[in-house]
Motif scaffolding. Structure first.
Motif, short mmCIF file in Angstrom:
data_model
loop_
_atom_site.label_atom_id
_atom_site.label_comp_id
_atom_site.label_asym_id
_atom_site.label_seq_id
_atom_site.Cartn_x
_atom_site.Cartn_y
_atom_site.Cartn_z
N GLU A 70 0.84 -1.19 0.00
CA GLU A 70 0.00 0.00 0.00
C GLU A 70 0.88 1.24 0.00
N GLU A 99 2.80 -1.72 11.35
CA GLU A 99 2.22 -1.97 10.02
C GLU A 99 3.13 -1.45 8.92
N ASP A 121 -0.51 -0.14 14.65
CA ASP A 121 -0.84 0.49 13.38
C ASP A 121 -0.78 1.99 13.67
N LEU A 123 -1.14 4.80 12.02
CA LEU A 123 -2.22 5.67 11.56
C LEU A 123 -3.18 4.84 10.70
N ASN A 218 -18.07 -2.69 4.02
CA ASN A 218 -17.95 -2.11 2.69
C ASN A 218 -18.81 -2.95 1.74
N TYR A 221 -18.34 -4.59 -1.91
CA TYR A 221 -17.70 -5.90 -2.20
C TYR A 221 -18.67 -7.07 -2.01
N SER A 251 -12.48 3.78 8.20
CA SER A 251 -11.36 3.76 9.15
C SER A 251 -11.80 2.78 10.24
N TYR A 268 -15.54 -7.23 8.19
CA TYR A 268 -14.68 -7.20 7.01
C TYR A 268 -14.45 -8.65 6.60
N LYS A 278 -8.87 -8.37 4.92
CA LYS A 278 -7.90 -7.28 4.68
C LYS A 278 -7.18 -6.86 5.96
N LEU A 279 -7.88 -6.97 7.08
CA LEU A 279 -7.35 -6.36 8.31
C LEU A 279 -6.29 -7.25 8.95
N GLU A 284 -4.33 -4.85 14.47
CA GLU A 284 -5.66 -4.25 14.25
C GLU A 284 -6.72 -5.12 14.95
P1 AHM Z 1 -4.87 0.95 6.67
O1 AHM Z 1 -4.37 0.37 7.95
O2 AHM Z 1 -3.86 0.94 5.58
O3 AHM Z 1 -5.52 2.28 6.83
O4 AHM Z 1 -6.03 -0.08 6.11
C1 AHM Z 1 -7.02 -0.53 6.95
C2 AHM Z 1 -8.33 0.17 6.66
C3 AHM Z 1 -9.25 0.08 7.83
O5 AHM Z 1 -9.13 1.20 8.65
C4 AHM Z 1 -10.62 0.02 7.20
O6 AHM Z 1 -11.53 -0.69 7.99
C5 AHM Z 1 -10.35 -0.67 5.89
O7 AHM Z 1 -8.98 -0.49 5.61
C6 AHM Z 1 -11.15 -0.11 4.76
O8 AHM Z 1 -10.92 -0.87 3.62
P2 AHM Z 1 -11.83 -0.72 2.31
O9 AHM Z 1 -11.46 0.59 1.72
O10 AHM Z 1 -11.45 -1.91 1.48
O11 AHM Z 1 -13.27 -0.78 2.75
#
Ligand code: AHM
Ligand code: MG
Length: 336
Positions: A70, A99, A121, A123, A218, A221, A251, A268, A278-279, A284
């Motif tokens: 990322e 992270e 994490d 931010l 979200n 998806y 967030s 998620y 993803k998390l 997290e």
């Molecule tokens: P990050 O740690 O890089 O900010 O990514 C985690 C974030 C979470 O805060 C949030 O719940 C999620 O990614 C949102 O993902 P998406 O945009 O796929 O819904």
């Protein structure tokens, strides 16, 4: 200007609260209190950068990608450096896992004193940084299992299940800045008063409502979620379900904060793009799951309790169902 404290009630800072918690445990050494103090300081510095980001020209991306692939935002980098610099002063911090860093940061020359592992994490909510939407910091603290110098520590020391956490917390940089933490004795919440720069106790022993008519996901998806999640989301829109609302900030830390106070469920699930979720488990899902449980809520990956998951890698991802106990159980009842 008068400090904005609640009249009549005792005024307690987070430092005093942590100290009082420590006195309740006669065997405590005070090291954890110092460590939480360092994290508090770091989050105040981060909050100042977040509040002034447009003015200090720290919005936008750095141009490099992190280990997750990322794009690293300038504020991600500043926040990471701030936490590392604040914690780096303490001999008892043996290992830091962020992270933003591929490998753990291992303290040199601290010998066996470096008994804590801090995972964070710096931010959370990167996609919201540039658009003035709530973002936050999440942290988890564990103890090392051996008393060898951290430089000899095996990676497995960082790969402990969430039930081994000794402290966890988060900060939301929102319309106000709020910190919540637990050391396994309830969840306590503090609001930063910017006029005198202290986090002041605003809620003690928070209990999450056992139910709540809000789901947070979200939904774009949805077509790629496993069928059980899709069935749940269909059900949530029926008359039988009552009237659910959808709330999704994007967030995690801010979506969780609302869920903790108002009740409901954050999801998620696995997606086509992120089949394992993803998390991230270690910094997290684990800390927020422990906070949820300490407040009477629940957290699952769809199959098992998050806190019992044995991590296999530092930046491991996980599906996450997090929130009010009844709502989490309801989602699980739709999964195969
Ligand atoms: P990050 O740690 O890089 O900010 O990514 C985690 C974030 C979470 O805060 C949030 O719940 C999620 O990614 C949102 O993902 P998406 O945009 O796929 O819904
Ligand atoms: Mg994050």
């Amino acid at each position: 200007m008068e400090p904005s404290t609640t009249s009549g009630k005792p005024i307690i800072t987070i430092g005093q609260h942590i100290q009082t918690e420590q006195w309740a445990h006669p065997t405590a050494t005070g090291e954890l209190s110092w460590l939480l103090g360092a994290i508090t300081l770091a989050t105040k510095i981060i909050e100042s950068n977040v509040r002034n980001a447009g003015i200090r020209d720290v919005l936008g991306a750095t141009g490099v990608s992190n280990v997750q692939g990322e794009l690293v935002q300038k504020l991600d980098q500043i926040s990471n450096d701030t936490i590392v610099r604040c914690l780096g002063y303490y001999d008892n911090v043996g290992i830091m896992v962020s992270e933003e860093d591929d490998e753990p940061i291992v303290a040199k020359d601290v010998g066996e004193k470096g008994k804590y592992i801090v995972l964070f994490d710096p931010l959370d909510g990167s996609s919201n940084i540039d658009v003035n939407v709530s973002i936050g910091t999440i942290f988890s603290i564990m103890q090392r299992r051996s008393d060898t110098p951290p430089s000899d520590a095996p990676l497995s020391e960082c790969l402990q299940p969430g039930i081994n956490q000794v402290a966890a917390g988060y900060v939301v940089y929102g319309s106000s800045t709020v910190m919540a933490y637990t050391t396994g004795n309830g969840v306590h919440m503090f609001t930063l008063d910017p006029s005198f720069g202290a986090f002041v106790l605003t809620r003690e022993n928070i209990q999450m409502p056992p139910e709540g008519k809000m789901y947070s996901v979200n939904e774009a998806y949805r077509g790629t979620f496993p069928e059980g999640y899709q069935r749940y989301l269909e059900w949530a829109k029926t008359k039988d379900a009552g009237t659910y609302s959808l709330r999704y900030i994007g967030s995690l830390v801010a979506d969780f904060h609302r869920t903790l106070l108002r009740g409901g469920v954050f999801l998620y699930p696995p997606t086509a793009q992120a089949p394992g979720g993803k998390l991230r488990l270690l910094y997290e899902a684990n800390p927020l799951s422990w906070i949820a449980e300490q407040a009477g809520g629940a957290a699952s990956d769809g199959r098992r309790r998050i806190l019992e998951k044995q991590p296999e890698s530092l930046h491991q991802r996980t599906p996450l169902i997090l929130g009010s106990k009844t709502e989490v159980e309801r989602v699980l009842s739709f999964l195969d």
